[in-house]
Design a protein around this motif. Structure first.
Motif, mmCIF file in Angstrom:
data_model
loop_
_atom_site.group_PDB
_atom_site.id
_atom_site.type_symbol
_atom_site.label_atom_id
_atom_site.label_comp_id
_atom_site.label_asym_id
_atom_site.label_seq_id
_atom_site.Cartn_x
_atom_site.Cartn_y
_atom_site.Cartn_z
ATOM 1 N N GLY A 195 -24.748 -2.395 -12.627
ATOM 2 C CA GLY A 195 -24.809 -1.748 -11.320
ATOM 3 C C GLY A 195 -26.093 -1.980 -10.558
ATOM 4 N N PRO A 196 -26.597 -3.223 -10.457
ATOM 5 C CA PRO A 196 -27.859 -3.421 -9.736
ATOM 6 C C PRO A 196 -27.769 -3.050 -8.258
ATOM 7 C CG PRO A 196 -26.791 -5.527 -10.197
ATOM 8 C CD PRO A 196 -26.029 -4.490 -10.946
ATOM 9 N N PHE A 197 -26.611 -3.308 -7.636
ATOM 10 C CA PHE A 197 -26.461 -2.965 -6.225
ATOM 11 C C PHE A 197 -26.351 -1.459 -6.039
ATOM 12 C CE2 PHE A 197 -24.993 -7.317 -6.616
ATOM 13 C CZ PHE A 197 -25.597 -7.940 -5.537
ATOM 14 N N GLN A 198 -25.646 -0.800 -6.946
ATOM 15 C CA GLN A 198 -25.502 0.655 -6.834
ATOM 16 C C GLN A 198 -26.845 1.360 -7.003
ATOM 17 O OE1 GLN A 198 -23.443 -1.363 -8.399
ATOM 18 N NE2 GLN A 198 -21.389 -0.928 -7.640
ATOM 19 N N VAL A 215 -25.730 8.817 -16.557
ATOM 20 C CA VAL A 215 -26.121 10.202 -16.286
ATOM 21 C C VAL A 215 -26.017 10.512 -14.793
ATOM 22 C CG1 VAL A 215 -28.051 11.830 -16.341
ATOM 23 C CG2 VAL A 215 -27.591 10.382 -18.318
ATOM 24 N N ILE A 216 -26.424 9.569 -13.950
ATOM 25 C CA ILE A 216 -26.322 9.766 -12.499
ATOM 26 C C ILE A 216 -24.866 9.943 -12.090
ATOM 27 C CG2 ILE A 216 -26.644 8.637 -10.271
ATOM 28 C CD1 ILE A 216 -29.185 7.367 -11.401
ATOM 29 N N MET A 217 -23.992 9.107 -12.639
ATOM 30 C CA MET A 217 -22.569 9.231 -12.320
ATOM 31 C C MET A 217 -22.004 10.564 -12.821
ATOM 32 S SD MET A 217 -21.493 5.321 -13.329
ATOM 33 C CE MET A 217 -19.770 5.499 -12.876
ATOM 34 N N ALA A 218 -22.382 10.947 -14.028
ATOM 35 C CA ALA A 218 -21.909 12.222 -14.567
ATOM 36 C C ALA A 218 -22.444 13.392 -13.753
ATOM 37 C CB ALA A 218 -22.337 12.356 -16.031
ATOM 38 N N GLU A 219 -23.672 13.287 -13.288
ATOM 39 C CA GLU A 219 -24.259 14.350 -12.470
ATOM 40 C C GLU A 219 -23.495 14.532 -11.171
ATOM 41 O OE1 GLU A 219 -26.711 17.428 -12.058
ATOM 42 O OE2 GLU A 219 -27.167 15.967 -13.638
ATOM 43 N N ALA A 220 -23.164 13.411 -10.517
ATOM 44 C CA ALA A 220 -22.398 13.492 -9.272
ATOM 45 C C ALA A 220 -21.024 14.119 -9.510
ATOM 46 C CB ALA A 220 -22.259 12.102 -8.654
ATOM 47 N N CYS A 221 -20.355 13.702 -10.588
ATOM 48 C CA CYS A 221 -19.051 14.289 -10.909
ATOM 49 C C CYS A 221 -19.175 15.773 -11.216
ATOM 50 C CB CYS A 221 -18.423 13.556 -12.098
ATOM 51 S SG CYS A 221 -17.902 11.871 -11.749
ATOM 52 N N LEU A 222 -20.228 16.151 -11.923
ATOM 53 C CA LEU A 222 -20.421 17.560 -12.280
ATOM 54 C C LEU A 222 -20.649 18.415 -11.040
ATOM 55 C CD1 LEU A 222 -20.683 19.546 -14.658
ATOM 56 C CD2 LEU A 222 -23.138 19.067 -14.672
ATOM 57 N N ILE A 223 -21.389 17.878 -10.079
ATOM 58 C CA ILE A 223 -21.643 18.622 -8.843
ATOM 59 C C ILE A 223 -20.330 18.927 -8.133
ATOM 60 C CG2 ILE A 223 -22.628 18.438 -6.527
ATOM 61 C CD1 ILE A 223 -24.948 16.871 -7.777
ATOM 62 N N TYR A 224 -19.492 17.906 -7.996
ATOM 63 C CA TYR A 224 -18.233 18.112 -7.282
ATOM 64 C C TYR A 224 -17.255 18.983 -8.086
ATOM 65 C CZ TYR A 224 -19.547 14.772 -3.715
ATOM 66 O OH TYR A 224 -20.193 14.139 -2.678
ATOM 67 N N ALA A 225 -17.203 18.774 -9.387
ATOM 68 C CA ALA A 225 -16.269 19.542 -10.205
ATOM 69 C C ALA A 225 -16.615 21.029 -10.197
ATOM 70 C CB ALA A 225 -16.265 19.007 -11.637
ATOM 71 N N THR A 226 -17.884 21.352 -10.416
ATOM 72 C CA THR A 226 -18.283 22.762 -10.426
ATOM 73 C C THR A 226 -18.115 23.397 -9.046
ATOM 74 O OG1 THR A 226 -20.589 22.062 -10.086
ATOM 75 C CG2 THR A 226 -19.880 22.522 -12.337
ATOM 76 N N ALA A 266 -28.546 13.334 0.974
ATOM 77 C CA ALA A 266 -28.716 13.330 -0.480
ATOM 78 C C ALA A 266 -27.385 13.164 -1.188
ATOM 79 C CB ALA A 266 -29.410 14.619 -0.925
ATOM 80 N N MET A 267 -26.354 13.838 -0.711
ATOM 81 C CA MET A 267 -25.043 13.733 -1.351
ATOM 82 C C MET A 267 -24.415 12.358 -1.114
ATOM 83 S SD MET A 267 -24.724 16.391 -3.063
ATOM 84 C CE MET A 267 -23.140 15.845 -3.666
ATOM 85 N N ILE A 268 -24.592 11.810 0.073
ATOM 86 C CA ILE A 268 -24.070 10.465 0.334
ATOM 87 C C ILE A 268 -24.768 9.448 -0.564
ATOM 88 C CG2 ILE A 268 -23.967 8.632 2.065
ATOM 89 C CD1 ILE A 268 -23.479 10.792 4.163
ATOM 90 N N ALA A 269 -26.089 9.613 -0.752
ATOM 91 C CA ALA A 269 -26.818 8.706 -1.641
ATOM 92 C C ALA A 269 -26.323 8.833 -3.075
ATOM 93 C CB ALA A 269 -28.314 8.997 -1.566
ATOM 94 N N ALA A 270 -26.011 10.051 -3.507
ATOM 95 C CA ALA A 270 -25.471 10.225 -4.855
ATOM 96 C C ALA A 270 -24.074 9.621 -4.971
ATOM 97 C CB ALA A 270 -25.431 11.714 -5.212
ATOM 98 N N ASP A 271 -23.259 9.768 -3.918
ATOM 99 C CA ASP A 271 -21.918 9.183 -3.929
ATOM 100 C C ASP A 271 -21.961 7.661 -3.990
ATOM 101 O OD1 ASP A 271 -20.938 11.719 -3.727
ATOM 102 O OD2 ASP A 271 -20.564 11.635 -1.571
ATOM 103 N N ALA A 272 -23.061 7.063 -3.508
ATOM 104 C CA ALA A 272 -23.144 5.603 -3.419
ATOM 105 C C ALA A 272 -23.080 4.926 -4.779
ATOM 106 C CB ALA A 272 -24.425 5.191 -2.694
ATOM 107 N N VAL A 273 -23.320 5.679 -5.858
ATOM 108 C CA VAL A 273 -23.263 5.080 -7.186
ATOM 109 C C VAL A 273 -21.851 4.607 -7.516
ATOM 110 C CG1 VAL A 273 -22.774 7.209 -8.454
ATOM 111 C CG2 VAL A 273 -24.069 5.388 -9.568
ATOM 112 N N LEU A 301 -20.659 -3.752 -1.577
ATOM 113 C CA LEU A 301 -22.113 -3.794 -1.462
ATOM 114 C C LEU A 301 -22.611 -5.227 -1.287
ATOM 115 C CD1 LEU A 301 -23.095 -1.130 -4.136
ATOM 116 C CD2 LEU A 301 -23.076 -0.886 -1.650
ATOM 117 N N ARG A 302 -21.958 -6.180 -1.931
ATOM 118 C CA ARG A 302 -22.329 -7.578 -1.722
ATOM 119 C C ARG A 302 -22.090 -7.996 -0.271
ATOM 120 N NH1 ARG A 302 -23.196 -11.067 -5.963
ATOM 121 N NH2 ARG A 302 -22.893 -10.235 -8.069
ATOM 122 N N ARG A 303 -20.947 -7.595 0.275
ATOM 123 C CA ARG A 303 -20.690 -7.910 1.679
ATOM 124 C C ARG A 303 -21.707 -7.223 2.588
ATOM 125 N NH1 ARG A 303 -15.230 -7.243 0.084
ATOM 126 N NH2 ARG A 303 -15.216 -5.113 0.940
#
Length: 432
Positions: free
Chosen positions: A21-24, A248-259, A352-359, A366-368
């Motif tokens: 995930g270098p671009f993410q 961990v970043i991906m899990a954190e974003a999912c946890l935020i939305y799930a909770t 901040a949330m959009i940046a977290a979603d970007a993962v 992202l290449r385009r």
């Protein structure tokens, strides 16, 4: 069993062989550094009331709280105005340099120090996005977030090109930064500035030692090219840490939305479909009263937004295994945060949330995006003029060096000197 073992082997090779995930991670780096930078610049006139000596949450109250929770903040080292201005200025500078991707490992550490220092100084300042930024600033330290879309990637590419020409590449800035920051870290440690919770001091010392070891091993394996077993081992460790932090970043974003989604389900206003109506009529969340009134005037619209928010937040973690559905919900969530930024006046929470979603953004997109940015950069008037000047100089140099009928055939050497301005070559930095 014969099928499981090859799959496990391929998985281990993938995790250890490259930083995924270098671009993410580059988008996360850019997104969070830009969010924090814009916040610091917007609050520049009010910085003393928010985090400085004039804050209602005084220095003595902050000391009592930090003595209890052990949180890290450099602003507790002194209550003077000059020290506060230095910390605030360094927070802005580290955000700019991390955004540009200059010495990303060092800047990510300084970025984390700036975020923790200001936020832990006044814990009641923020709108929810500060919690996300707080966590992500720590995770960024563990990632290799400068592999693409950074000045580091450009410097690495140019260094590889120089080595291919047989030139020796020496990095003087890195060792100087390492020595200066090591001296400051040792001074602060001996002075008792890191006597709180153990995590941040341990992280700072670990990163500092790892950077020194990386430089020493690279120097001992032939001009930092990366050959030799020690450098390969360090590269594998860095990849594993990076990939773990990315998970961990991906899990954190999912946890935020799930909770958030499951807590909303338990609320009576979310159950009857009227929850969105109430914040639209609070003065604090109504920067555009006419727009808020227009959205809340339709009961059907309020009900759809209320139920849609709950459905999207609860369902998103379960859609990660279906790429198409995940991308649709991702677009919906980013659009929702953009609307929240405008309608409710919460721009930094939304950023901040959009940046977290970007993962979760697709690599192809992202290449385009990187290609569009590269072409837009090359269309800038100043850059076009520079390209024409280099091409003209290269052509003149080739003609002067190889006169006569051989100029046409050997002119490729002259053309190669201008490859740096070629958009195809410039795009290599986005594919690193």
């Amino acid at each position: 069993m014969n099928r499981v073992l090859p799959a496990v082997t391929r998985g281990i090779a993938r995790v250890t062989g490259a930083a995924l995930g270098p671009f993410q991670t580059a988008v996360i780096r850019i997104g969070f550094s830009a969010t924090w930078l814009l916040f610091l610049l917007r609050e520049l006139p009010h910085r003393h009331e928010l985090y400085g000596p004039e804050s209602p949450w005084g220095h003595d109250l902050a000391e009592q709280l930090i003595a209890d929770n052990g949180a890290f903040t450099a602003l507790m080292w002194s209550d003077g105005r000059a020290w506060f201005e230095i910390v605030y200025a360094l927070a802005i500078l580290s955000s700019v340099l991390l955004l540009l991707g200059w010495r990303t490992r060092t800047m990510s550490v300084l970025f984390m120090v700036g975020v923790l220092s200001l936020q832990n100084r006044s814990v009641f300042m923020g709108d929810g996005g500060d919690n996300v930024l707080h966590l992500m600033s720590i995770y960024l330290v563990l990632t290799r977030c400068g592999r693409v879309w950074s000045l580091d990637a450009r410097r690495a590419r140019r260094a590889d090109e120089a080595r291919a020409r047989g030139e020796r590449v020496a990095d003087r800035v890195g060792p100087v930064l390492w020595c200066v920051l090591g001296f400051l870290l040792l001074t602060v440690t001996l002075a008792g500035g890191l006597d709180g919770d153990w995590f941040v001091p341990a992280l700072l010392w670990t990163v500092w030692v790892a950077q020194g070891l990386w430089w020493a091993v690279g120097r001992g394996t032939g001009n930092g090219v990366g050959n030799g077993q020690p450098r390969i081992l360090l590269d594998v460790v860095a990849n594993v840490v990076h990939n773990g932090a990315l998970v961990v970043i991906m899990a954190e974003a999912c946890l935020i939305y799930a909770t958030a989604g499951w807590y909303k389900i338990q609320g009576s206003r979310w159950q009857d479909g009227t929850a969105v109506y109430y914040p639209l009529h609070l003065d604090y969340f109504s920067p555009w009263p006419a727009l808020s009134d227009a959205l809340s005037s339709s009961g059907t619209m309020v009900m759809l937004i209320t139920y849609g928010t709950v459905v999207v937040q609860v369902a998103f973690p379960f859609t990660l295994f279906n790429r198409r559905v995940k991308n649709v919900l991702l677009a919906v969530m980013m659009t929702e945060h953009a609307v929240i930024a405008v309608v409710l006046g919460l721009p930094f929470f939304s950023l901040a949330m959009i940046a977290a979603d970007a993962v979760f953004l697709p690599t192809s997109f992202l290449r385009r995006l990187g290609g569009w940015a590269a072409r837009g950069r090359d269309r800038l008037p100043g850059r076009l003029a520079g390209r024409r000047a280099r091409a003209k100089q290269a052509g003149a140099g080739g003609a002067a060096a190889v006169p006569g009928p051989r100029a046409g055939s050997d002119g490729t050497a002259g053309a190669g000197a201008g490859d740096e301005g070629d958009p195809r070559r410039a795009h290599v930095g986005f594919r690193a």
